[in-house]
Write a protein that holds these residues in place. Structure first.
Motif, mmCIF file in Angstrom:
data_model
loop_
_atom_site.group_PDB
_atom_site.id
_atom_site.type_symbol
_atom_site.label_atom_id
_atom_site.label_comp_id
_atom_site.label_asym_id
_atom_site.label_seq_id
_atom_site.Cartn_x
_atom_site.Cartn_y
_atom_site.Cartn_z
ATOM 1 N N GLY A 169 20.831 42.763 51.964
ATOM 2 C CA GLY A 169 19.706 43.393 51.456
ATOM 3 C C GLY A 169 18.656 43.238 52.781
ATOM 4 N N LYS A 170 18.901 42.438 53.806
ATOM 5 C CA LYS A 170 18.106 42.541 54.923
ATOM 6 C C LYS A 170 18.584 43.492 56.043
ATOM 7 C CE LYS A 170 16.373 37.768 54.088
ATOM 8 N NZ LYS A 170 16.496 36.312 54.827
ATOM 9 N N ARG A 171 19.746 43.872 55.879
ATOM 10 C CA ARG A 171 20.016 44.675 56.943
ATOM 11 C C ARG A 171 19.609 46.256 57.060
ATOM 12 N NH1 ARG A 171 26.632 43.554 56.099
ATOM 13 N NH2 ARG A 171 26.645 41.170 56.732
ATOM 14 N N PRO A 172 19.456 46.695 58.197
ATOM 15 C CA PRO A 172 18.791 48.042 58.042
ATOM 16 C C PRO A 172 19.493 49.084 57.637
ATOM 17 C CG PRO A 172 19.643 47.509 60.222
ATOM 18 C CD PRO A 172 19.795 46.034 59.312
ATOM 19 N N VAL A 173 19.057 50.012 56.783
ATOM 20 C CA VAL A 173 19.765 51.219 55.958
ATOM 21 C C VAL A 173 19.819 52.249 57.018
ATOM 22 C CG1 VAL A 173 19.606 52.750 54.128
ATOM 23 C CG2 VAL A 173 18.787 50.681 53.683
ATOM 24 N N LEU A 174 21.348 52.358 57.427
ATOM 25 C CA LEU A 174 21.530 53.569 58.348
ATOM 26 C C LEU A 174 21.494 55.072 57.653
ATOM 27 C CD1 LEU A 174 24.844 52.270 59.651
ATOM 28 C CD2 LEU A 174 22.784 52.023 60.659
#
Length: 215
Positions: free
Chosen positions: A47-52
Motif C-alpha cells: 500500500g505504500k508503493r507509488p501508483v504508476l
C-alpha cells in the motif's frame, strides 16, 4: 436407554475426520512454507508503493488526437456557433479567429461586399494557394451566386446547399490537388428541433494533415 441414529453417527464421524484433516494440513503448511512468503509487513508495504500512472498525452498541433506525419501541415477549421462563438481556423498550431498567411491561407474580413472581395481574392490568388473557409451567422444570403460558383469550382459540393445560418467549413487548393483521404468539407443546417443554440445549429469542424511538398 437413549441411542444415536446411525446417520447421526456417520455425520459426527465425518465432521471429526474433516477437522483432523484440516489440522494436519495446517501443521504441514506451517512446517514447510517459508516464513517470508506472505507477511503482514509485506502486505502493508504494498500500500505504500507509488501508483504508476500513464503520462499525460502530449498535446498535438491544432489539438489533433494524433500528430501529423513528418513533412505535413496540420489544420483545423471550426465554424461559428451562436452569437458569441466565432469561427476559428488553426494552421500549424497558429490559432486565429481570422488568419491570413501569404501563399498558405487567404481570407476575407469585415467586408461590406463579401461576394466581390471573395471573388477578387480567389481569382488573384497565386498557384499553390490554400483556402480555409468557414461561416458564422449567415453565408446563404451574404454570398452572391457568382461567388458561390467560384467556391464550387474550387471543389465545394455544399456551397450551393447553404441555408440560413448553416454551419459550413471547407478547405480547398488552387493550382494543386489535395489528398483524397483528408476531410475537405462539412455542413450542418439549422433545425429548430435540433439546434444547439437558439436559432443556431451546432458548430462543425474538419481537420487533417496536408503534405508540405504539395504547396
Amino acid at each position: 436407554r437413549f441411542t444415536f441414529p446411525f446417520t447421526d453417527v456417520l455425520r459426527l464421524f465425518g465432521l471429526l475426520l474433516i477437522s483432523f484433516a484440516a489440522w494436519c494440513l495446517g501443521y504441514f503448511l506451517a512446517g514447510h512454507v517459508p516464513q517470508n512468503t506472505v507477511s503482514v509487513p509485506a502486505l502493508q508495504e504494498i500500500g505504500k508503493r507509488p501508483v504508476l500512472r500513464a503520462p499525460a498525452p502530449k498535446r498535438q498541433k491544432c489539438d489533433h488526437w494524433s500528430p501529423c506525419p513528418p513533412g505535413n501541415f496540420a489544420y483545423r477549421i471550426l465554424s461559428g456557433g451562436g452569437k458569441q462563438k466565432r469561427a476559428k481556423i488553426c494552421f500549424e498550431d497558429e490559432h486565429r479567429n481570422v488568419m491570413c498567411v501569404p501563399r498558405i491561407t487567404s481570407c476575407v474580413t469585415d467586408s461590406t461586399d463579401h461576394s466581390g472581395q471573395m471573388m477578387d481574392l480567389i481569382r488573384n490568388a497565386q498557384e499553390g494557394t490554400l483556402f480555409l473557409m468557414a461561416t458564422h451567422d449567415d453565408g446563404s444570403t451574404r454570398l452572391k451566386n457568382d461567388a458561390k460558383k467560384l467556391v464550387e469550382e474550387l471543389g465545394s459540393k455544399e456551397i450551393k446547399n447553404i441555408k440560413f445560418r448553416s454551419s459550413w467549413v471547407f478547405i480547398a487548393a488552387k493550382g494543386f490537388k489535395l489528398p483524397d483521404n483528408i476531410q475537405k468539407e462539412k455542413i450542418n443546417h439549422s433545425d429548430q428541433n435540433k439546434n444547439r443554440y437558439k436559432g443556431w445549429p451546432a458548430e462543425i469542424q474538419i481537420e487533417g494533415c496536408i503534405p508540405r511538398n504539395l504547396i
